[in-house]
Motif scaffolding. Sequence first.
Motif, PDB file in Angstrom:
ATOM      1  N   ALA A 179      -2.957  -5.388   0.160  1.00  0.00           N
ATOM      2  CA  ALA A 179      -1.817  -4.608  -0.356  1.00  0.00           C
ATOM      3  C   ALA A 179      -0.906  -4.201   0.789  1.00  0.00           C
ATOM      4  N   LEU A 181       2.151  -3.494   3.239  1.00  0.00           N
ATOM      5  CA  LEU A 181       3.532  -3.070   3.015  1.00  0.00           C
ATOM      6  C   LEU A 181       4.475  -3.986   3.757  1.00  0.00           C
ATOM      7  N   PRO A 204      -4.599   7.141   8.403  1.00  0.00           N
ATOM      8  CA  PRO A 204      -6.050   7.154   8.182  1.00  0.00           C
ATOM      9  C   PRO A 204      -6.555   6.053   7.256  1.00  0.00           C
ATOM     10  N   CYS A 206      -5.216   2.486   7.067  1.00  0.00           N
ATOM     11  CA  CYS A 206      -4.124   1.675   7.612  1.00  0.00           C
ATOM     12  C   CYS A 206      -4.029   0.266   7.060  1.00  0.00           C
ATOM     13  N   GLY A 207      -5.077  -0.240   6.406  1.00  0.00           N
ATOM     14  CA  GLY A 207      -5.028  -1.637   5.953  1.00  0.00           C
ATOM     15  C   GLY A 207      -4.699  -2.550   7.120  1.00  0.00           C
ATOM     16  N   ALA A 209      -2.337  -2.340   9.107  1.00  0.00           N
ATOM     17  CA  ALA A 209      -1.684  -1.531  10.167  1.00  0.00           C
ATOM     18  C   ALA A 209      -0.166  -1.679  10.216  1.00  0.00           C
ATOM     19  N   ASP A 228      -9.392   2.315   9.183  1.00  0.00           N
ATOM     20  CA  ASP A 228      -9.656   1.897   7.800  1.00  0.00           C
ATOM     21  C   ASP A 228     -11.160   1.721   7.644  1.00  0.00           C
ATOM     22  N   LEU A 229     -11.586   1.744   6.383  1.00  0.00           N
ATOM     23  CA  LEU A 229     -13.008   1.587   6.062  1.00  0.00           C
ATOM     24  C   LEU A 229     -13.400   0.114   5.943  1.00  0.00           C
ATOM     25  N   ASP A 230     -12.428  -0.709   5.620  1.00  0.00           N
ATOM     26  CA  ASP A 230     -12.681  -2.107   5.274  1.00  0.00           C
ATOM     27  C   ASP A 230     -12.575  -3.002   6.521  1.00  0.00           C
ATOM     28  N   ASP A 254     -14.130   6.338   8.016  1.00  0.00           N
ATOM     29  CA  ASP A 254     -13.976   6.736   6.625  1.00  0.00           C
ATOM     30  C   ASP A 254     -12.991   7.915   6.614  1.00  0.00           C
ATOM     31  N   ALA A 255     -11.887   7.746   5.904  1.00  0.00           N
ATOM     32  CA  ALA A 255     -10.843   8.787   5.909  1.00  0.00           C
ATOM     33  C   ALA A 255     -11.335  10.088   5.278  1.00  0.00           C
ATOM     34  N   ASP A 271      -0.120   4.958   3.423  1.00  0.00           N
ATOM     35  CA  ASP A 271       0.085   4.291   2.130  1.00  0.00           C
ATOM     36  C   ASP A 271      -1.269   4.374   1.436  1.00  0.00           C
ATOM     37  N   MET A 272      -1.405   5.328   0.498  1.00  0.00           N
ATOM     38  CA  MET A 272      -2.696   5.608  -0.132  1.00  0.00           C
ATOM     39  C   MET A 272      -3.033   4.513  -1.153  1.00  0.00           C
ATOM     40  N   ILE A 278      -6.238  -2.069  -4.795  1.00  0.00           N
ATOM     41  CA  ILE A 278      -7.307  -1.445  -4.004  1.00  0.00           C
ATOM     42  C   ILE A 278      -7.825  -0.245  -4.783  1.00  0.00           C
ATOM     43  N   LEU A 287     -11.453  10.341  -4.521  1.00  0.00           N
ATOM     44  CA  LEU A 287     -11.025  10.119  -3.131  1.00  0.00           C
ATOM     45  C   LEU A 287      -9.895  11.056  -2.682  1.00  0.00           C
TER      46      LEU A 287
HETATM   47  C1  LIG Z   1      -2.736   0.650   0.046  1.00  0.00           C
HETATM   48  S1  LIG Z   1      -3.840   0.089   1.233  1.00  0.00           S
HETATM   49  C2  LIG Z   1      -2.986   0.272   2.735  1.00  0.00           C
HETATM   50  C3  LIG Z   1      -2.173  -0.951   3.070  1.00  0.00           C
HETATM   51  C4  LIG Z   1      -1.464  -0.857   4.393  1.00  0.00           C
HETATM   52  N1  LIG Z   1      -0.375   0.096   4.357  1.00  0.00           N
HETATM   53  C5  LIG Z   1      -0.945  -2.215   4.833  1.00  0.00           C
HETATM   54  O1  LIG Z   1       0.281  -2.364   5.065  1.00  0.00           O
HETATM   55  O2  LIG Z   1      -1.748  -3.154   4.937  1.00  0.00           O
HETATM   56  C6  LIG Z   1      -5.017   1.361   1.278  1.00  0.00           C
HETATM   57  C7  LIG Z   1      -6.107   1.181   2.306  1.00  0.00           C
HETATM   58  O3  LIG Z   1      -7.000   2.269   2.183  1.00  0.00           O
HETATM   59  C8  LIG Z   1      -8.265   1.818   2.618  1.00  0.00           C
HETATM   60  N2  LIG Z   1      -9.268   2.798   2.201  1.00  0.00           N
HETATM   61  C9  LIG Z   1      -9.696   3.100   0.945  1.00  0.00           C
HETATM   62  N3  LIG Z   1     -10.619   4.081   0.998  1.00  0.00           N
HETATM   63  C10 LIG Z   1     -10.764   4.422   2.308  1.00  0.00           C
HETATM   64  C11 LIG Z   1     -11.545   5.373   2.999  1.00  0.00           C
HETATM   65  N4  LIG Z   1     -12.391   6.184   2.355  1.00  0.00           N
HETATM   66  N5  LIG Z   1     -11.431   5.436   4.343  1.00  0.00           N
HETATM   67  C12 LIG Z   1     -10.591   4.636   5.011  1.00  0.00           C
HETATM   68  N6  LIG Z   1      -9.824   3.706   4.420  1.00  0.00           N
HETATM   69  C13 LIG Z   1      -9.901   3.596   3.072  1.00  0.00           C
HETATM   70  C14 LIG Z   1      -8.380   0.452   1.992  1.00  0.00           C
HETATM   71  O4  LIG Z   1      -9.357  -0.333   2.661  1.00  0.00           O
HETATM   72  C15 LIG Z   1      -6.957  -0.073   2.150  1.00  0.00           C
HETATM   73  O5  LIG Z   1      -6.858  -0.855   3.303  1.00  0.00           O
END
Ligand SMILES: C[S@@+](CC[C@H](N)C(=O)[O-])C[C@H]1O[C@@H](n2cnc3c(N)ncnc32)[C@H](O)[C@@H]1O
Length: 349
Positions: A179, A181, A204, A206-207, A209, A228-230, A254-255, A271-272, A278, A287
């Motif tokens: 996802a 941006l 927190p 960043c996906g 980044a 990011d967690l992923d 983990d945020a 970007d939540m 996601i 969350l």
């Molecule tokens: C909308 S996406 C962000 C996309 C990002 N702005 C980009 O341009 O790629 C939301 C992100 O939140 C992360 N996420 C979800 N729960 C999380 C958590 N508990 N801790 C850290 N990251 C988390 C997901 O892995 C995802 O990458």
Amino acid sequence: MSNGYFVTCPPGLEFLTVEELSESAGAGRTEKLRGKVIFQTARGPGELSHLRSVFYLYAHVAAVEGVPLDAGGLEYLERLAEGLDWRPALQLWRQRFADAPQTPTFRVTARRGGEHEYKSQQVAAAVGAAVNRAFGWPVDLTGYDLEILAHLNGDALVLGVNLTPDGLHRRHRVVHGHADLKPPLAYALARLAEIRPGETVVDPMCGTAMISIEAASAWPAGYHIAGDLDAEELEAARTNIAAAAVDIDLRHWDARELPLASDSVDAIVCDMPFGRRIGSNRENRRLYPIVLAEMARVLKPGGRAVLLTQERRLMDRCLGRDLRWLRRDRHRVNVGGLLAGVYRLEMRK
Ligand SMILES: C[S@@+](CC[C@H](N)C(=O)[O-])C[C@H]1O[C@@H](n2cnc3c(N)ncnc32)[C@H](O)[C@@H]1O
């Protein structure tokens, strides 16, 4: 001499593009339309490729209202296009593409918003017929030298010649995420945070980044942390950061439990998860309150947060319950066809 242009930009945040144009493009008069800004500047097209909040740059041909919505609109558009003075826009196009053939091939790309008794293709054909008659240029829909944009929103038409066929926004995205941006929106979010030299700025979740990369490129004197967690998203982030050659402290975290000291961060830009590509709306209900509380903990008193989300009701509920947050403003933005909100928040002192 003043040249007439317009740019396309993230819908809902046009005011930021106006600021950027005044600041770094010498723009005098500007006019905002949804997802566009029309402006005048003495600068040539080659001097505008640094704009960060912009998708495409066009030479302005016309902006008119009152286009009939019924079938008569097509004849109206053809006559209008035939009667326009295309010379200033074509001069800018020649300036930008000095090697272009004397008799270029062209296409008209038409976009429409709202209800019309005709289709976009018919708009393109009507404008194209007028241009073909006026200049004798042949149409080539795929291998064209020159592209005209005809954007009809209700009864309002904007017409321009594309000066940036590849777009100005295709930067910093070597690897895509689930996802990610687009850079102009990521830049616009970072810009809303009003980052100052020496500040600690955190994304927190960043996906790939994108936000931190745009922030670190535009405000390199900040200390930028992204996490990011992923693991897959982080791998993409790592590649994008290396390609952009910017300084970002990338973390796996983990945020809900940030490994950052309380009152240590000046600005958060995030970007939540929307709960679509996601996560889910159900997961977000758990969350969001935890992540927002964690953001409030790490932000300094007076610290800022810029948060993008489609979960506006959930967000309003969470913010309403936590008196530490001060709401500065909220903007409605369009993110790839989804209506979302950008919340600008501040921690009470
Ligand atoms: C909308 S996406 C962000 C996309 C990002 N702005 C980009 O341009 O790629 C939301 C992100 O939140 C992360 N996420 C979800 N729960 C999380 C958590 N508990 N801790 C850290 N990251 C988390 C997901 O892995 C995802 O990458």
